[in-house]
Design an enzyme around this catalytic site. Structure first.
Site, mmCIF file in Angstrom:
data_model
loop_
_atom_site.group_PDB
_atom_site.id
_atom_site.type_symbol
_atom_site.label_atom_id
_atom_site.label_comp_id
_atom_site.label_asym_id
_atom_site.label_seq_id
_atom_site.Cartn_x
_atom_site.Cartn_y
_atom_site.Cartn_z
ATOM 1 N N HIS A 77 -4.530 11.612 0.871
ATOM 2 C CA HIS A 77 -3.244 11.121 0.345
ATOM 3 C C HIS A 77 -3.348 10.835 -1.153
ATOM 4 O O HIS A 77 -2.968 11.669 -1.955
ATOM 5 C CB HIS A 77 -2.647 9.968 1.173
ATOM 6 C CG HIS A 77 -3.620 8.948 1.712
ATOM 7 N ND1 HIS A 77 -4.451 8.224 0.921
ATOM 8 C CD2 HIS A 77 -3.844 8.539 2.990
ATOM 9 C CE1 HIS A 77 -5.151 7.390 1.671
ATOM 10 N NE2 HIS A 77 -4.829 7.566 2.932
ATOM 11 N N ASN A 117 0.858 -1.191 0.000
ATOM 12 C CA ASN A 117 0.000 0.000 0.000
ATOM 13 C C ASN A 117 0.894 1.241 0.000
ATOM 14 O O ASN A 117 1.736 1.408 0.893
ATOM 15 C CB ASN A 117 -0.891 -0.057 1.253
ATOM 16 C CG ASN A 117 -1.822 1.136 1.344
ATOM 17 O OD1 ASN A 117 -1.408 2.264 1.107
ATOM 18 N ND2 ASN A 117 -3.055 0.899 1.706
ATOM 19 N N HIS A 132 -5.579 3.652 -1.475
ATOM 20 C CA HIS A 132 -6.898 3.993 -0.905
ATOM 21 C C HIS A 132 -7.249 5.415 -1.332
ATOM 22 O O HIS A 132 -6.609 6.371 -0.904
ATOM 23 C CB HIS A 132 -6.798 3.878 0.622
ATOM 24 C CG HIS A 132 -8.086 4.102 1.346
ATOM 25 N ND1 HIS A 132 -8.214 3.932 2.691
ATOM 26 C CD2 HIS A 132 -9.325 4.479 0.914
ATOM 27 C CE1 HIS A 132 -9.453 4.182 3.076
ATOM 28 N NE2 HIS A 132 -10.152 4.538 2.007
HETATM 29 N N1 PXP Z 1 -5.853 -3.206 4.261
HETATM 30 C C1 PXP Z 1 -6.813 -2.276 4.338
HETATM 31 C C2 PXP Z 1 -8.195 -2.652 3.965
HETATM 32 C C3 PXP Z 1 -6.521 -0.951 4.720
HETATM 33 O O1 PXP Z 1 -7.504 -0.032 4.800
HETATM 34 C C4 PXP Z 1 -5.188 -0.611 4.988
HETATM 35 C C5 PXP Z 1 -4.834 0.791 5.328
HETATM 36 O O2 PXP Z 1 -5.079 1.613 4.231
HETATM 37 C C6 PXP Z 1 -4.210 -1.621 4.893
HETATM 38 C C7 PXP Z 1 -4.576 -2.914 4.547
HETATM 39 C C8 PXP Z 1 -2.782 -1.352 5.159
HETATM 40 O O3 PXP Z 1 -2.626 -0.972 6.484
HETATM 41 P P1 PXP Z 1 -1.245 -0.386 6.978
HETATM 42 O O4 PXP Z 1 -1.008 0.867 6.207
HETATM 43 O O5 PXP Z 1 -1.455 -0.169 8.423
HETATM 44 O O6 PXP Z 1 -0.208 -1.443 6.680
#
Ligand code: PXP
Length: 254
Positions: A54, A11, A47
């Protein structure tokens, strides 16, 4: 579904967070996505939030056209986001709850309670060939609602587990919930992913759950990249994930 190989989705939201702190174009999320690919990621996740804090619409456009890896678009179940998903046709959409004031996604989607409202999203995304994932708490009721909705994938929220202390009874308890939910997802025929809050210290027990086939990790990787470089940190995560998987005995009929 069990798999020896565990997919790693990276991500890249927080590359955009840093960029947006100053405006302009640097650092570039697309460049981060390309580095993730080089470092062994299997997918890129972004996202697009309602407030665009962001990732921007332009980022989605650039990511969709600029990388070979599948794009997983995380979004809230709103008409605006549905329209964007149908326009860009990412490989996958992960529906998440979104509260305006939250710093990050705070919990799983209540699929059971919002079942009727989500039906249209499942139908339209499915008809467009987009693989739908629902971000849910490790809870049987939510998994059963996801199955009834016709979603092929669930992503289990690992945030509560990650917020507990290493070696504490709370950690054991929250891990146990994830293990049981992953087994239940398998019984229901749902593909099971997991993510939120994972880092080097928390990833191994989750990666060792054989019915989880994909992890999505962002904040830790981007933050740690400040100290170790993005490619190096993603490669280290890739290695850790692979080694957590190495001792599992797989049922070849699965
Ligand atoms: N999965 C989902 C559905 C999320 O909303 C997020 C955060 O955007 C993540 C995974 C990744 O989380 P992190 O950034 O805490 O690793």
């Amino acid at each position: 579904m069990t798999s020896q190989y565990l997919r790693l989705g990276v991500n890249i939201d927080h590359v955009a967070t840093i960029r947006n702190a100053r405006g302009g174009l640097h650092p570039d999320p697309l460049r981060a996505a390309k580095i993730a690919e080089k470092a062994g990621a299997d997918g890129v996740t972004a996202h697009l939030r309602e407030d665009r804090r962001h990732i921007s619409d332009r980022d989605i456009d650039l990511l969709r056209n600029g990388i070979d890896l599948p794009l997983n678009l995380e979004m809230a179940a709103t008409d605006e986001m549905l329209e964007i998903a149908l326009k860009h046709l990412p490989a996958a959409v992960c529906l998440v709850p979104e509260n305006r004031e939250e710093r990050t996604t705070e919990g799983g989607l209540n699929v059971d309670k919002n079942f009727n409202r989500l039906t249209r999203f499942a139908e339209q995304l499915g008809a467009a060939g987009i693989r739908l994932s629902l971000f849910v708490e490790p809870d049987q009721v939510q998994l059963e609602a996801a199955k009834a909705l016709g979603a092929p994938v669930v992503e289990l929220h690992t945030g509560t587990y990650c917020n507990t202390q290493l070696g504490s009874p709370e950690r054991e308890k929250s891990l146990d919930k994830i293990v049981k939910a992953a087994a239940h997802a398998e019984r229901l025929g749902l593909e099971c992913h997991a993510g939120h809050g994972l880092g080097f210290e928390t990833v191994e027990p989750i990666a060792a759950i054989p019915t989880i086939v994909e992890l999505n990790i962002g904040h830790f990787l981007i933050g740690e990249a400040i100290f170790g470089g993005l490619e190096n940190i993603i490669s280290r995560m890739r290695t850790l994930v692979n080694s957590s998987r190495a001792d599992i005995v797989y049922d070849s009929s699965a």
